[in-house]
Design a protein around this motif. Structure first.
Motif, PDB file in Angstrom:
ATOM      1  N   GLN A   1      -4.458 -12.714  -4.089  1.00 62.21           N
ATOM      2  CA  GLN A   1      -5.816 -12.855  -4.590  1.00 62.21           C
ATOM      3  C   GLN A   1      -6.191 -11.659  -5.465  1.00 62.21           C
ATOM      4  N   GLU A   2      -6.878 -11.924  -6.553  1.00 62.04           N
ATOM      5  CA  GLU A   2      -7.272 -10.917  -7.539  1.00 62.04           C
ATOM      6  C   GLU A   2      -7.956  -9.707  -6.899  1.00 62.04           C
ATOM      7  N   LYS A   3      -8.805  -9.953  -5.903  1.00 62.21           N
ATOM      8  CA  LYS A   3      -9.579  -8.861  -5.311  1.00 62.21           C
ATOM      9  C   LYS A   3      -8.691  -7.794  -4.666  1.00 62.21           C
ATOM     10  N   PHE A   4      -7.438  -8.132  -4.347  1.00 61.72           N
ATOM     11  CA  PHE A   4      -6.569  -7.158  -3.693  1.00 61.72           C
ATOM     12  C   PHE A   4      -5.898  -6.185  -4.655  1.00 61.72           C
ATOM     13  N   ARG A   5      -6.037  -6.425  -5.951  1.00 61.88           N
ATOM     14  CA  ARG A   5      -5.523  -5.457  -6.937  1.00 61.88           C
ATOM     15  C   ARG A   5      -6.178  -4.097  -6.712  1.00 61.88           C
ATOM     16  N   SER A   6      -7.463  -4.085  -6.346  1.00 62.01           N
ATOM     17  CA  SER A   6      -8.180  -2.821  -6.151  1.00 62.01           C
ATOM     18  C   SER A   6      -7.719  -2.064  -4.908  1.00 62.01           C
TER      19      SER A   6
ATOM     20  N   PRO B   1     -11.971  -4.320  -0.398  1.00 67.45           N
ATOM     21  CA  PRO B   1     -12.425  -5.679  -0.674  1.00 67.45           C
ATOM     22  C   PRO B   1     -12.607  -6.438   0.649  1.00 67.45           C
ATOM     23  N   SER B   2     -13.230  -7.586   0.564  1.00 65.61           N
ATOM     24  CA  SER B   2     -13.367  -8.433   1.765  1.00 65.61           C
ATOM     25  C   SER B   2     -11.964  -8.905   2.179  1.00 65.61           C
TER      26      SER B   2
ATOM     27  N   LYS C   1      -8.788 -11.248   3.480  1.00 74.45           N
ATOM     28  CA  LYS C   1      -8.122 -12.384   2.827  1.00 74.45           C
ATOM     29  C   LYS C   1      -8.783 -13.705   3.215  1.00 74.45           C
ATOM     30  N   ASN C   2      -9.019 -14.514   2.191  1.00 74.69           N
ATOM     31  CA  ASN C   2      -9.523 -15.864   2.355  1.00 74.69           C
ATOM     32  C   ASN C   2      -8.303 -16.785   2.376  1.00 74.69           C
TER      33      ASN C   2
ATOM     34  N   GLN D   1      -5.104  -6.424   3.722  1.00 71.14           N
ATOM     35  CA  GLN D   1      -5.551  -7.723   3.229  1.00 71.14           C
ATOM     36  C   GLN D   1      -6.129  -8.588   4.339  1.00 71.14           C
TER      37      GLN D   1
END
Length: 188
Positions: A156-161, A182-183, A185-186, A122
């Motif tokens: 963050q949602e993007k980390f589900r993948s 994914p990119s 962590k923001n 992440q």
């Protein structure tokens, strides 16, 4: 993928399905010529996945802390065995050697290892896939917890993948070959 780190229990658990799943994964890694990197023990699921890979002609690298090696639980038939001083060194060495991570059923130590590499991904310390081999639906509660973390805005949602849940080793490894991280962590 050339090397996959596998985190799993040093016992067999309550169902024969867990051992069978570990054996299937070991065989599949050998079949695909992927080196197994794991905790170096001869016990439980750890020993089962290593034995299966070795029996199929695969390469197996163990990383074990000296305190566990001294208790005579290290696997004696591995391709390579690295002895380290601490559990922290073990995790760092396994992460360094691996191109991806797979989690089999296990206890608190297995979850701790998984969450560490998941967190490292992440924040951008690696871009390697993290897979859960969900044998006998063992990790359904973890999948639900990850969804809950997302719903409650702690993940963050993007980390589900980043966490690939599959029930069959060949399907999981196929997903690894398609993995796009994914990119990072923001923090905002």
């Amino acid at each position: 993928m050339k090397r996959i780190a596998v985190y799993c229990g040093s016992s067999f658990g309550a169902s024969e399905a867990y051992k069978n799943g570990a054996v299937q994964l070991g065989k599949e890694l050998a079949k695909q010529k992927i080196t197994l990197v794991y905790g170096g023990s001869s016990n439980g699921l750890m020993g089962a996945v290593a034995d299966a890979a070795l029996q199929e002609g695969g390469h197996v690298i163990g990383v074990i802390p000296r305190v566990l090696e001294e208790r005579e639980i290290s696997h004696k038939g591995l391709t390579e065995l690295h002895t380290v001083e601490t559990m922290h060194e073990r995790k760092a060495k396994m992460a360094e050697l691996a191109d991806g991570f797979i989690v089999l059923p296990g206890g608190a130590g297995t979850l701790e290892e998984f969450f560490e590499v998941f967190t490292w991904g992440q924040i951008g310390l690696h871009q390697k896939p993290c897979g859960i081999l969900n044998i006998h639906h063992y990790y359904d509660p973890l999948k639900n917890l990850i969804d809950h973390m997302i719903e409650q805005k702690f993940l963050q949602e993007k980390f589900r993948s980043m966490v690939i849940f599959e029930e069959q080793p060949d399907v999981l490894l196929d997903q690894f070959s398609k993995y796009v991280p994914p990119s990072i962590k923001n923090f905002k």
